[in-house]
Design a protein around this motif. Structure first.
Motif, PDB file in Angstrom:
ATOM      1  N   GLY A   1      42.186  48.680  44.075  1.00  0.00           N
ATOM      2  CA  GLY A   1      41.133  47.772  44.496  1.00  0.00           C
ATOM      3  C   GLY A   1      40.879  46.664  43.500  1.00  0.00           C
ATOM      4  O   GLY A   1      40.624  45.514  43.864  1.00  0.00           O
ATOM      5  N   CYS A   2      40.955  47.017  42.207  1.00  0.00           N
ATOM      6  CA  CYS A   2      40.810  46.023  41.135  1.00  0.00           C
ATOM      7  C   CYS A   2      41.873  44.939  41.261  1.00  0.00           C
ATOM      8  O   CYS A   2      41.568  43.739  41.188  1.00  0.00           O
ATOM      9  CB  CYS A   2      40.903  46.725  39.783  1.00  0.00           C
ATOM     10  N   LEU A   3      43.109  45.336  41.468  1.00  0.00           N
ATOM     11  CA  LEU A   3      44.212  44.379  41.575  1.00  0.00           C
ATOM     12  C   LEU A   3      44.049  43.471  42.790  1.00  0.00           C
ATOM     13  O   LEU A   3      44.247  42.251  42.707  1.00  0.00           O
ATOM     14  CB  LEU A   3      45.538  45.127  41.653  1.00  0.00           C
ATOM     15  N   LEU A   4      43.678  44.058  43.917  1.00  0.00           N
ATOM     16  CA  LEU A   4      43.472  43.255  45.128  1.00  0.00           C
ATOM     17  C   LEU A   4      42.336  42.256  44.928  1.00  0.00           C
ATOM     18  O   LEU A   4      42.429  41.094  45.344  1.00  0.00           O
ATOM     19  CB  LEU A   4      43.169  44.172  46.310  1.00  0.00           C
ATOM     20  N   GLY A   5      41.257  42.715  44.276  1.00  0.00           N
ATOM     21  CA  GLY A   5      40.127  41.821  44.035  1.00  0.00           C
ATOM     22  C   GLY A   5      40.476  40.672  43.121  1.00  0.00           C
ATOM     23  O   GLY A   5      40.071  39.518  43.359  1.00  0.00           O
ATOM     24  N   MET A   6      41.239  40.952  42.057  1.00  0.00           N
ATOM     25  CA  MET A   6      41.619  39.887  41.127  1.00  0.00           C
ATOM     26  C   MET A   6      42.555  38.879  41.786  1.00  0.00           C
ATOM     27  O   MET A   6      42.392  37.666  41.621  1.00  0.00           O
ATOM     28  CB  MET A   6      42.276  40.486  39.880  1.00  0.00           C
ATOM     29  N   GLY A   7      43.553  39.376  42.521  1.00  0.00           N
ATOM     30  CA  GLY A   7      44.457  38.458  43.206  1.00  0.00           C
ATOM     31  C   GLY A   7      43.728  37.599  44.222  1.00  0.00           C
ATOM     32  O   GLY A   7      43.943  36.386  44.310  1.00  0.00           O
ATOM     33  N   GLY A   8      42.818  38.224  44.990  1.00  0.00           N
ATOM     34  CA  GLY A   8      42.040  37.474  45.970  1.00  0.00           C
ATOM     35  C   GLY A   8      41.144  36.432  45.321  1.00  0.00           C
ATOM     36  O   GLY A   8      40.963  35.327  45.847  1.00  0.00           O
ATOM     37  N   SER A   9      40.582  36.765  44.157  1.00  0.00           N
ATOM     38  CA  SER A   9      39.693  35.819  43.483  1.00  0.00           C
ATOM     39  C   SER A   9      40.451  34.571  43.047  1.00  0.00           C
ATOM     40  O   SER A   9      39.912  33.454  43.124  1.00  0.00           O
ATOM     41  CB  SER A   9      39.028  36.490  42.282  1.00  0.00           C
ATOM     42  N   PHE A  10      41.696  34.719  42.606  1.00  0.00           N
ATOM     43  CA  PHE A  10      42.458  33.543  42.184  1.00  0.00           C
ATOM     44  C   PHE A  10      42.958  32.741  43.385  1.00  0.00           C
ATOM     45  O   PHE A  10      43.152  31.530  43.272  1.00  0.00           O
ATOM     46  CB  PHE A  10      43.592  33.943  41.245  1.00  0.00           C
ATOM     47  N   LEU A  11      43.163  33.391  44.511  1.00  0.00           N
ATOM     48  CA  LEU A  11      43.428  32.623  45.731  1.00  0.00           C
ATOM     49  C   LEU A  11      42.203  31.793  46.105  1.00  0.00           C
ATOM     50  O   LEU A  11      42.328  30.639  46.538  1.00  0.00           O
ATOM     51  CB  LEU A  11      43.799  33.564  46.875  1.00  0.00           C
ATOM     52  N   LEU A  12      41.006  32.374  45.920  1.00  0.00           N
ATOM     53  CA  LEU A  12      39.778  31.632  46.175  1.00  0.00           C
ATOM     54  C   LEU A  12      39.634  30.475  45.196  1.00  0.00           C
ATOM     55  O   LEU A  12      39.202  29.382  45.570  1.00  0.00           O
ATOM     56  CB  LEU A  12      38.572  32.569  46.082  1.00  0.00           C
ATOM     57  N   VAL A  13      40.012  30.686  43.940  1.00  0.00           N
ATOM     58  CA  VAL A  13      39.992  29.601  42.955  1.00  0.00           C
ATOM     59  C   VAL A  13      40.880  28.455  43.421  1.00  0.00           C
ATOM     60  O   VAL A  13      40.506  27.275  43.320  1.00  0.00           O
ATOM     61  CB  VAL A  13      40.461  30.110  41.573  1.00  0.00           C
ATOM     62  N   SER A  14      42.054  28.779  43.940  1.00  0.00           N
ATOM     63  CA  SER A  14      43.000  27.732  44.354  1.00  0.00           C
ATOM     64  C   SER A  14      42.461  26.891  45.505  1.00  0.00           C
ATOM     65  O   SER A  14      42.899  25.755  45.708  1.00  0.00           O
ATOM     66  CB  SER A  14      44.340  28.359  44.763  1.00  0.00           C
ATOM     67  N   LEU A  15      41.514  27.442  46.270  1.00  0.00           N
ATOM     68  CA  LEU A  15      40.945  26.724  47.420  1.00  0.00           C
ATOM     69  C   LEU A  15      39.590  26.110  47.109  1.00  0.00           C
ATOM     70  O   LEU A  15      38.996  25.456  47.981  1.00  0.00           O
ATOM     71  CB  LEU A  15      40.797  27.689  48.609  1.00  0.00           C
ATOM     72  N   ALA A  16      39.092  26.308  45.892  1.00  0.00           N
ATOM     73  CA  ALA A  16      37.722  25.905  45.559  1.00  0.00           C
ATOM     74  C   ALA A  16      37.545  24.392  45.643  1.00  0.00           C
ATOM     75  O   ALA A  16      38.233  23.642  44.943  1.00  0.00           O
ATOM     76  CB  ALA A  16      37.362  26.386  44.155  1.00  0.00           C
TER      77      ALA A  16
END
Length: 431
Positions: free
Chosen positions: A77-92
């Protein structure tokens, strides 16, 4: 190492490297955001502090969750959350969205250390070696993460770079989904650790006695906080204070003692724009972190060969000496500065497997996640004050006084390690 040990170490080592890759890539991206968005350094610093603050604050509830639901899937879950957060950064599209994304990263990353270390402590028979390899992998992420981010930014737009940084998390999840190991192979039926027992005798069920309510959490915490555990947390806090205190401003300190790169190699013309941008301190700082990989390995091996309290006292004593000698060595020339920096990097990371193994020795297996939650709350939370301390000392007493002041933290660490050794001896005698 046994096959089960290797599988757990591979899984946790890869995950650990990914956590620190993200942690140290954020400051590189900050430089881009300052030009991309109409924002001040004060505002952006506060935004970044949200993610880093949650990275430390979430460790304690992360430890509770690790004991409640098992560490393996919590790491996923930690890994999925971190990867998802950086995808969100890329769209910010703006800074508030970046703040949200970094907050998600901090919450996701915060559960890793209590969960990953709990998994090693209950599943790996050669615990010291497991902690060593785990720490070395983390150092690889610390050193190579920011370097890879900087190199990618030379070629790609920052949004694409942020999206590409999600790939390591995806790969780590793939490893997790295909890995097979027994997460409790090193835990005996009575909750202790089996130093010499075979895997066939190990417990095969997950620990499920984690706190299910606030009252149960408080009760477990009271049980956990023996005198030995409190002393061990003090050791961890002293390490965190010295670690953050020295590393936060170290690149700036190094810059003051290093000459221009053009005095050594003709990569750039003296006075050119490239020569001005190329800061030798950054690369020496990165080299110091790479040396830490060796420190992690040696520190882990020491946990299997000497009492951990003896190792802690020895490494803390070495850090005291480094704190006293760092500025005099820097003033003596580039050679002594490189030498003392290498020793600093080695010792800073050699101590990590030692205190991780210490926590495992002074806490019950059923509360191992909770114990590591408190550990990283002390290390990242209390330790964060080291940055403020060093910043104040630099402005008040200069570099020499700063390193002398910071040397007091490992000095207290020596005292606590000796006290912990005496306490464990007393407890053993009473038993």
């Amino acid at each position: 190492m046994r096959e089960n040990d290797r599988a757990i170490v591979a899984f946790t080592g890869l995950s650990h490297a990914v956590v620190h890759t993200y942690e140290l890539s954020i400051p590189i991206l900050v430089l881009v955001w300052l030009t991309e968005f109409p924002v001040t350094t004060a505002t952006l610093g506060s935004v970044v502090a949200v993610g880093y603050g949650l990275f430390g604050a979430g460790a304690l509830p992360g430890g509770v969750l690790a004991d409640r639901y098992g560490p393996q899937w919590l790491v996923v879950g930690c890994l999925l959350g971190m990867g998802g957060s950086f995808l969100l950064v890329s769209l910010a599209p703006n800074v508030p969205t970046i703040a949200l994304a970094l907050g998600v990263w901090g919450l996701a990353a915060s559960v890793y250390h209590p969960a990953g270390l709990s998994l090693i402590s209950t599943g790996v028979h050669d615990r010291g070696t497991g902690f060593a390899y785990h720490g070395m992998a983390g150092n690889a992420g610390i050193a190579l993460g920011p370097l890879a981010t900087a190199l990618l930014l030379l070629v790609f737009d920052w949004r694409l770079v942020a999206a590409l940084l999600a790939i390591p998390a995806v790969l780590a999840v793939g490893v997790a989904l295909t890995a097979e190991f027994d997460a409790t192979a090193a835990v005996s039926a009575d909750g202790g650790t089996e130093d010499g027992a075979g895997e066939d005798d190990a417990a095969t069920t997950e620990e499920t006695d984690a706190p299910a309510s606030l009252s149960a959490f408080l009760a477990d915490s009271r049980t956990l906080f023996t005198a030995g555990f409190a002393l061990a947390l003090g050791v961890v806090a002293m390490n965190g204070l010295f670690y953050r205190g020295t590393l936060t401003f170290l690149p700036d300190v190094l810059s003051g003692y290093l000459p221009s790169v053009t005095e050594y190699v003709r990569l750039f013309e003296p006075g050119s724009a490239m020569a001005e941008e190329f800061d030798l301190a950054y690369y020496i700082y990165t080299g110091l972190l790479v040396v830490g990989i060796g420190g992690q390995y040696v520190g882990g091996k020491l946990t299997d060969r000497v009492p951990v309290t003896t190792g802690l006292a020895g490494v803390f004593a070495g850090l005291c000496v480094v704190g006293v000698l760092f500025v005099p060595a820097a003033e003596a020339g580039v050679g002594p500065l490189l030498a003392v920096s290498a020793v600093l990097g080695f010792l800073l990371f050699a101590i990590q497997p030692l205190y991780q193994a210490t926590i495992a020795e002074v806490s019950p297996a059923g509360d191992r996640g909770l114990s590591y939650g408190y550990t990283y709350l002390a290390n990242f939370g209390v330790g964060a004050a080291g940055a403020a301390v060093s910043g104040y000392l630099l402005s008040a007493v200069g570099e020499g006084g700063t390193f002398l002041g910071l040397a007091l933290f490992p000095l207290v660490g020596v005292v606590l390690a000796v006290a912990l050794r005496g306490r464990r001896g007393t407890d053993a005698g009473a038993a």
